[in-house]
Design an enzyme around this catalytic site. Structure first.
Site, short mmCIF file in Angstrom:
data_model
loop_
_atom_site.label_atom_id
_atom_site.label_comp_id
_atom_site.label_asym_id
_atom_site.label_seq_id
_atom_site.Cartn_x
_atom_site.Cartn_y
_atom_site.Cartn_z
N TYR A 162 0.79 -1.20 0.10
CA TYR A 162 0.13 0.09 -0.02
C TYR A 162 0.85 1.32 -0.06
O TYR A 162 1.93 1.34 0.17
CB TYR A 162 -0.80 -0.03 1.03
CG TYR A 162 -0.56 -0.13 2.56
CD1 TYR A 162 0.60 0.04 2.96
CD2 TYR A 162 -1.72 -0.56 3.54
CE1 TYR A 162 0.88 -0.20 4.40
CE2 TYR A 162 -1.33 -0.49 4.94
CZ TYR A 162 0.04 -0.30 5.07
OH TYR A 162 0.22 -0.37 6.68
N GLU A 163 0.25 2.36 -0.32
CA GLU A 163 0.79 3.66 -0.53
C GLU A 163 1.70 3.80 -1.72
O GLU A 163 2.69 4.43 -1.72
CB GLU A 163 1.50 4.24 0.81
CG GLU A 163 0.63 4.30 2.03
CD GLU A 163 -0.65 5.15 1.80
OE1 GLU A 163 -0.42 5.88 0.84
OE2 GLU A 163 -1.53 4.90 2.57
N GLY A 164 1.34 2.78 -2.74
CA GLY A 164 2.29 2.63 -3.91
C GLY A 164 2.86 1.43 -3.53
O GLY A 164 4.05 1.51 -2.73
#
Length: 559
Positions: free
Chosen positions: A440-442
């Protein structure tokens, strides 16, 4: 059952001798970080997370969150009371701005406390963690009225915050979002759409939840350039600042996940929910990226936090568990078997975990200092240098930090053997929890492409040149000292590899972009290793200086 002891001595050593926190005492924004106060934060913060949060980690994972027919969500037993204590003890306000009720502590100090929270209970730490991101976004892009309405309650911890980007058909490619915003006559907007994977999307810890939502307005381009950012509260805020009518935003379901079960990761349905534009229309990504960059550094810290707890338990198990004999002969002939600690492969995993966690802690805290200096340094050049370095290293801290965090968690599970695979011993939870931080968050592949595709060439390569020059300068100094010469020479070889790889990308990536895509992750890992190596060199230099002066714990400094 696993255990956890906050590594206060290690943190104090890094803050004093690697980050050099005391050297910034006279700069604006650092006034609150006196040695006595910082010590109190570490000691009391460590005690809070060990006594209150850590005991809920395994039970919270086993119980998970519960969604009710009305769309409300309850967190696991003990979480509400723990969050109440978190707020009442003032931990929510630690690193926030005084004008909105914060204590004004530098980000580097609050980062140290956040590491302890994550190690103790990663799923719990995510609730205030997302709120910090919302505070950052509204501080950067919100209007004065929005800041006055939302920030005091978010800073106090009375309200929570979320970020709503992902939809079923799009994650990284935000230009594909379908959530729509229609203007209302009173200046508000009606938000309609579905968001997925929303951490802390609905819960019972705070009296209101402030959602930051990406959506497209009428006539906006069908690309990422057409995205706007909106603030959408769970309860509409009344004129007196209290929560009023329920907004048309609900939790449709809780995602069934591999890990972080105690955090309510939700499908969020917006059915004409009332929201307000944050910043300019069709300029929403700029505001959201403030939140995402803060979150990416926080996720890198998650890699460290989980790795530290897994490592502590791996060491304890290796000391207690007896299996086989040392290859050099029985280490304890009076016992039927030697402890796992004597076996070379077990020691390899433990020593690598120790080296990486210590190096990552220093890198995360030094990175947090750069965030402080970017905003607080008086000198323009110092602010620019800090911004360049943290901009370059944010994808590295997130990507390399979480890749190594997961690797350490799985290695420590390996130390446990079969018991590491059994839930009651607790190690499999750390593996499951650590895995999401790589996604997550890229995803970490996206982080690597951000590093190679954007950060290397930014401002004519100014940031990467600054990093390479910084390492080269400290390597040259380290080679002059007999205590660190061998280490500095090894780091010099790694720096040469990084310089060569950087030149290769500059020569080949433009010719064929697939070269960048194929080599980005190894390059990110190489950059991470050199950045952590710089931290190791600084730690080794400080330890050698203290030992020569006869100061400190000799065994600790030797290690």
């Amino acid at each position: 059952m696993p255990s956890y002891t906050p590594p206060i001595r290690d943190t104090r050593f890094v803050l004093e001798h690697v980050v050099g926190l005391a050297g910034h005492a006279n700069q604006p924004g650092f006034e609150a970080a006196t040695p006595d106060v910082v010590d109190a934060v570490l000691e009391e913060g460590g005690r809070f997370v060990a006594d209150i949060l850590f005991p809920l980690n395994q039970s919270g994972d086993q119980e998970g969150c519960t969604r009710h027919p009305d769309g409300s969500v309850t967190t696991p037993a003990g979480f509400r009371d723990a969050y109440r204590q978190y707020v009442e003890s003032g931990w929510a306000t630690l690193g926030n701005r005084p004008e909105f009720g914060g204590q004004g502590m530098p980000h580097v100090v609050s980062t140290a406390f956040q590491e302890y929270m994550i190690s103790a209970n990663m799923a719990f730490a995510m609730y205030p963690g997302l709120t910090h991101g919302a505070i950052a976004a509204l501080s950067a892009a919100g209007s004065p009225e929005q800041q006055a309405t939302y920030l005091p309650k978010l800073v106090s911890g009375e309200w929570g915050g979320t970020m709503n980007l992902t939809e079923p058909q799009c994650g990284t490619d935000l230009g594909l979002i379908r959530t729509r915003a229609e203007p209302n006559a009173d200046g508000s907007w009606s938000i309609t759409g579905t968001k997925i994977f929303i951490s802390s999307g609905e819960h019972d810890l705070t009296e209101n939840i402030i959602h930051l939502v990406l959506a497209k307005t009428p006539g906006a381009p069908d690309s990422s350039k057409g995205i706007s950012l909106f603030v959408v509260p769970k309860f509409i805020v009344e004129a007196d600042g209290s929560p009023g009518a329920r907004n048309a935003v609900t939790c449709g379901s809780i995602e069934h996940k591999m890990g972080i079960h105690a955090n309510s990761t939700c499908v969020m349905n917006y059915d004409g929910a009332t929201g307000w534009l944050v910043g300019e229309e069709m300029r929403g990504l700029a505001g959201m990226f403030v939140m995402m960059n803060a979150a990416r550094l926080g996720v890198g810290l998650q890699g460290l936090g989980v790795a530290e707890t897994a490592y502590q338990n791996g060491v304890a198990y290796a000391r207690d568990r007896r299996q086989g004999r040392a290859l050099s002969g029985a280490a304890e002939p009076a016992e039927k078997a030697d402890a796992l600690f004597v076996h070379g492969d077990v020691r390899r995993m433990l020593m690598e975990a120790k080296a990486l966690t210590e190096g990552l802690r220093a890198l995360c805290l030094w990175g947090a200092l750069q965030v402080d200096l970017e905003h607080l340094a008086v000198d323009d050049g110092e602010r620019r240098m800090a911004a360049d370095l943290i901009g370059l290293l944010t994808p590295v801290i997130k990507g390399f930090g979480t890749d190594m965090g997961y690797r350490i968690a799985t290695d420590m599970q390996q130390v446990y053997g079969g018991h590491g695979y059994i839930a009651e011993w607790g190690m499999e939870q750390y593996v499951r929890d650590a895995r999401i931080a790589m996604i997550y968050e890229g995803t970490n592949g996206v982080q690597a492409m951000d590093l190679v595709g954007r950060k290397l060439a930014q401002n004519g390569g100014r940031a990467v040149q600054a990093l390479l020059a910084l390492v080269a300068g400290e390597v040259a100094a380290g080679k002059q000292d007999e205590a660190t010469a061998a280490f500095a020479t090894a780091l010099e070889r790694a720096l040469g590899d990084l310089q060569g790889a950087t030149l290769w990308f500059m020569a080949n990536a433009m010719r064929d972009p697939n070269h960048a895509g194929a080599g980005a992750v190894p390059y990110m890992h190489l950059t991470g290793l050199v950045a952590v190596g710089l931290m190791w060199l600084r730690m080794a230099t400080a330890a050698a200086r203290l030992r020569a002066a006869g100061e400190g714990d000799a065994a600790f400094l030797e290690a």
